[in-house]
Design a protein around this motif. Sequence first.
Motif, PDB file in Angstrom:
ATOM      1  N   MET A   1      -8.549   2.435   8.682  1.00 39.82           N
ATOM      2  CA  MET A   1      -8.309   1.320   7.759  1.00 39.82           C
ATOM      3  C   MET A   1      -8.845   1.660   6.377  1.00 39.82           C
ATOM      4  SD  MET A   1      -9.239  -1.933  10.201  1.00 39.82           S
ATOM      5  CE  MET A   1      -8.748  -3.093   8.912  1.00 39.82           C
ATOM      6  N   LEU A   2      -8.353   0.940   5.384  1.00 42.30           N
ATOM      7  CA  LEU A   2      -8.804   1.195   4.024  1.00 42.30           C
ATOM      8  C   LEU A   2     -10.240   0.716   3.840  1.00 42.30           C
ATOM      9  CD1 LEU A   2      -5.731   0.206   1.808  1.00 42.30           C
ATOM     10  CD2 LEU A   2      -6.454   2.476   2.552  1.00 42.30           C
ATOM     11  N   GLU A   3     -11.089   1.611   3.365  1.00 37.96           N
ATOM     12  CA  GLU A   3     -12.495   1.296   3.157  1.00 37.96           C
ATOM     13  C   GLU A   3     -12.854   1.211   1.675  1.00 37.96           C
ATOM     14  OE1 GLU A   3     -14.644   0.584   5.431  1.00 37.96           O
ATOM     15  OE2 GLU A   3     -13.466   1.061   7.217  1.00 37.96           O
ATOM     16  N   LEU A   4     -12.131   1.937   0.840  1.00 32.89           N
ATOM     17  CA  LEU A   4     -12.475   2.024  -0.571  1.00 32.89           C
ATOM     18  C   LEU A   4     -11.207   1.952  -1.415  1.00 32.89           C
ATOM     19  CD1 LEU A   4     -14.826   2.608  -2.630  1.00 32.89           C
ATOM     20  CD2 LEU A   4     -14.174   5.024  -2.459  1.00 32.89           C
ATOM     21  N   ILE A   5     -11.264   1.139  -2.481  1.00 35.26           N
ATOM     22  CA  ILE A   5     -10.144   1.010  -3.414  1.00 35.26           C
ATOM     23  C   ILE A   5     -10.617   1.461  -4.789  1.00 35.26           C
ATOM     24  CG2 ILE A   5      -8.372  -0.489  -4.373  1.00 35.26           C
ATOM     25  CD1 ILE A   5      -8.323  -0.280  -1.297  1.00 35.26           C
ATOM     26  N   GLU A 163     -18.469  11.905  -1.485  1.00 39.28           N
ATOM     27  CA  GLU A 163     -19.732  11.220  -1.770  1.00 39.28           C
ATOM     28  C   GLU A 163     -19.821   9.876  -1.056  1.00 39.28           C
ATOM     29  OE1 GLU A 163     -19.904  11.137  -6.005  1.00 39.28           O
ATOM     30  OE2 GLU A 163     -20.321  13.283  -6.181  1.00 39.28           O
ATOM     31  N   PHE A 164     -18.660   9.300  -0.719  1.00 40.95           N
ATOM     32  CA  PHE A 164     -18.642   8.068   0.071  1.00 40.95           C
ATOM     33  C   PHE A 164     -18.480   8.354   1.566  1.00 40.95           C
ATOM     34  CE2 PHE A 164     -17.777   6.121  -4.027  1.00 40.95           C
ATOM     35  CZ  PHE A 164     -18.371   4.868  -3.922  1.00 40.95           C
ATOM     36  N   ASP A 165     -18.367   9.643   1.911  1.00 43.25           N
ATOM     37  CA  ASP A 165     -18.182  10.068   3.302  1.00 43.25           C
ATOM     38  C   ASP A 165     -16.950   9.400   3.920  1.00 43.25           C
ATOM     39  OD1 ASP A 165     -18.783  11.550   5.567  1.00 43.25           O
ATOM     40  OD2 ASP A 165     -20.052   9.991   6.428  1.00 43.25           O
ATOM     41  N   LEU A 166     -15.836   9.441   3.174  1.00 43.33           N
ATOM     42  CA  LEU A 166     -14.592   8.845   3.623  1.00 43.33           C
ATOM     43  C   LEU A 166     -13.478   9.871   3.677  1.00 43.33           C
ATOM     44  CD1 LEU A 166     -14.551   5.540   1.524  1.00 43.33           C
ATOM     45  CD2 LEU A 166     -15.099   5.765   3.953  1.00 43.33           C
ATOM     46  N   ALA A 167     -12.546   9.660   4.592  1.00 44.63           N
ATOM     47  CA  ALA A 167     -11.333  10.464   4.664  1.00 44.63           C
ATOM     48  C   ALA A 167     -10.329   9.915   3.652  1.00 44.63           C
ATOM     49  CB  ALA A 167     -10.744  10.414   6.064  1.00 44.63           C
ATOM     50  N   PRO A 168      -9.412  10.742   3.136  1.00 43.65           N
ATOM     51  CA  PRO A 168      -8.422  10.251   2.174  1.00 43.65           C
ATOM     52  C   PRO A 168      -7.614   9.069   2.690  1.00 43.65           C
ATOM     53  CG  PRO A 168      -8.430  12.640   2.186  1.00 43.65           C
ATOM     54  CD  PRO A 168      -9.326  12.207   3.309  1.00 43.65           C
ATOM     55  N   ALA A 169      -7.336   9.030   3.997  1.00 40.09           N
ATOM     56  CA  ALA A 169      -6.541   7.942   4.565  1.00 40.09           C
ATOM     57  C   ALA A 169      -7.264   6.602   4.482  1.00 40.09           C
ATOM     58  CB  ALA A 169      -6.188   8.245   6.015  1.00 40.09           C
ATOM     59  N   GLN A 170      -8.553   6.620   4.144  1.00 38.64           N
ATOM     60  CA  GLN A 170      -9.326   5.383   4.015  1.00 38.64           C
ATOM     61  C   GLN A 170      -9.420   4.906   2.562  1.00 38.64           C
ATOM     62  OE1 GLN A 170     -12.719   7.367   6.120  1.00 38.64           O
ATOM     63  NE2 GLN A 170     -12.820   5.444   7.284  1.00 38.64           N
ATOM     64  N   PHE A 171      -8.668   5.547   1.672  1.00 36.10           N
ATOM     65  CA  PHE A 171      -8.773   5.290   0.239  1.00 36.10           C
ATOM     66  C   PHE A 171      -7.417   4.982  -0.368  1.00 36.10           C
ATOM     67  CE2 PHE A 171      -8.654   7.182  -4.119  1.00 36.10           C
ATOM     68  CZ  PHE A 171      -9.540   6.320  -4.748  1.00 36.10           C
ATOM     69  N   SER A 180      -1.643  10.833 -12.660  1.00 34.82           N
ATOM     70  CA  SER A 180      -3.100  10.919 -12.535  1.00 34.82           C
ATOM     71  C   SER A 180      -3.674  10.018 -11.456  1.00 34.82           C
ATOM     72  CB  SER A 180      -3.758  10.558 -13.874  1.00 34.82           C
ATOM     73  OG  SER A 180      -3.444  11.503 -14.866  1.00 34.82           O
ATOM     74  N   ASP A 181      -3.072   8.852 -11.262  1.00 33.21           N
ATOM     75  CA  ASP A 181      -3.656   7.862 -10.362  1.00 33.21           C
ATOM     76  C   ASP A 181      -3.064   7.886  -8.957  1.00 33.21           C
ATOM     77  OD1 ASP A 181      -5.233   6.808 -12.479  1.00 33.21           O
ATOM     78  OD2 ASP A 181      -3.503   5.666 -13.191  1.00 33.21           O
ATOM     79  N   ILE A 182      -1.812   8.276  -8.827  1.00 37.20           N
ATOM     80  CA  ILE A 182      -1.121   8.144  -7.553  1.00 37.20           C
ATOM     81  C   ILE A 182      -0.840   9.490  -6.883  1.00 37.20           C
ATOM     82  CG2 ILE A 182       0.853   7.131  -6.370  1.00 37.20           C
ATOM     83  CD1 ILE A 182      -0.980   5.091  -7.787  1.00 37.20           C
ATOM     84  N   ALA A 187      -1.261  13.241  -2.278  1.00 35.98           N
ATOM     85  CA  ALA A 187      -1.278  14.629  -1.816  1.00 35.98           C
ATOM     86  C   ALA A 187      -2.424  14.873  -0.844  1.00 35.98           C
ATOM     87  CB  ALA A 187      -1.386  15.574  -3.011  1.00 35.98           C
ATOM     88  N   LEU A 188      -3.517  14.130  -1.015  1.00 36.74           N
ATOM     89  CA  LEU A 188      -4.659  14.269  -0.115  1.00 36.74           C
ATOM     90  C   LEU A 188      -4.475  13.502   1.187  1.00 36.74           C
ATOM     91  CD1 LEU A 188      -7.645  13.899  -2.619  1.00 36.74           C
ATOM     92  CD2 LEU A 188      -6.879  15.992  -1.489  1.00 36.74           C
ATOM     93  N   GLY A 189      -3.515  12.564   1.189  1.00 37.52           N
ATOM     94  CA  GLY A 189      -3.313  11.723   2.367  1.00 37.52           C
ATOM     95  C   GLY A 189      -3.767  10.296   2.177  1.00 37.52           C
ATOM     96  N   GLY A 190      -4.018   9.910   0.912  1.00 33.45           N
ATOM     97  CA  GLY A 190      -4.432   8.551   0.612  1.00 33.45           C
ATOM     98  C   GLY A 190      -3.258   7.653   0.281  1.00 33.45           C
ATOM     99  N   TRP A 191      -3.556   6.525  -0.363  1.00 32.00           N
ATOM    100  CA  TRP A 191      -2.576   5.489  -0.645  1.00 32.00           C
ATOM    101  C   TRP A 191      -2.649   5.110  -2.113  1.00 32.00           C
ATOM    102  CZ3 TRP A 191       0.111   4.028   3.849  1.00 32.00           C
ATOM    103  CH2 TRP A 191      -0.473   4.459   5.051  1.00 32.00           C
ATOM    104  N   GLY A 192      -1.607   4.440  -2.617  1.00 36.21           N
ATOM    105  CA  GLY A 192      -1.614   4.088  -4.028  1.00 36.21           C
ATOM    106  C   GLY A 192      -0.863   2.817  -4.355  1.00 36.21           C
ATOM    107  N   VAL A 193      -1.363   2.115  -5.379  1.00 28.99           N
ATOM    108  CA  VAL A 193      -0.674   0.964  -5.959  1.00 28.99           C
ATOM    109  C   VAL A 193      -0.369   1.321  -7.415  1.00 28.99           C
ATOM    110  CG1 VAL A 193      -0.802  -1.468  -6.615  1.00 28.99           C
ATOM    111  CG2 VAL A 193      -1.860  -0.691  -4.472  1.00 28.99           C
TER     112      VAL A 193
END
Length: 243
Positions: A1-5, A163-171, A180-182, A187-193
């Motif tokens: 699940m998303l932990e950090l935005i 530094e937050f000890d999170l996987a990209p899928a949690q961000f 720059s933002d998305i 590419a790392l496996g994260g998400w974007g708005v």
Amino acid sequence: MLELIGFDGDDTLWHSEGYYQAAGAEFQAILARYIDVTDSQVQVSMLATERGNLKLFGYGAKGMTLSMVETAIALTGARIEARDIHRIVQLGKAVLEHPVELLPGIREAVEAVAARHAIVLITKGDLFHQEKKVAESGLSDLFRRIEIVSEKNERTYRRVLGEFDLAPAQFAMVGNSLRSDIEPVLALGGWGVHMPYHVTWAHELETGLSGEEERFVTVEDTAGIPAAVARLAERAAASLTAS
């Protein structure tokens, strides 16, 4: 699940590019006294100079000002007068001194996201200028952390997540720039708005994204940010369950 935005700063939380565009228009008017070229030709030359200087000057008004001086000297064959060089420097100072004007509804949007997730501000540019904007924005109290970086790329986002000890899928990252933002976050496996701004620096328009990716959504304005983050959180949870 998303932990950090993550939230971008310029043109996501507060207005920025419009001040640079206004300086660019004044710069073209100064050069018109010396050379007979179109505004688009000046813009192309200026953009090429800025790109070449990014590794030396970085992003922001100071780098723009030095690039305007260099471009003016090159395009006028060094004929530009000292008083007009001074005018160009004043244009850069005006950008650095502009007031911080928040996008309508952005505080409410950030607060809504912060009520459900830890949030971090990740903004790039000149350190002094960005620190000034963050302080004057009145938003700093909402963020778990504030990162002012020289570039937004995969390495930068990977460091922050580490530094937050999170996987990209949690961000997930919220911002106006696909480049720059998305794109690096995806590419790392994260998400974007993605929240497009009405004007964008040409350098930030370069992206390999097609707009059809499932890992980011586009919103029209700040009011759509909380729902978009919630939608991505659902997708993240679904993908975790499926795996």
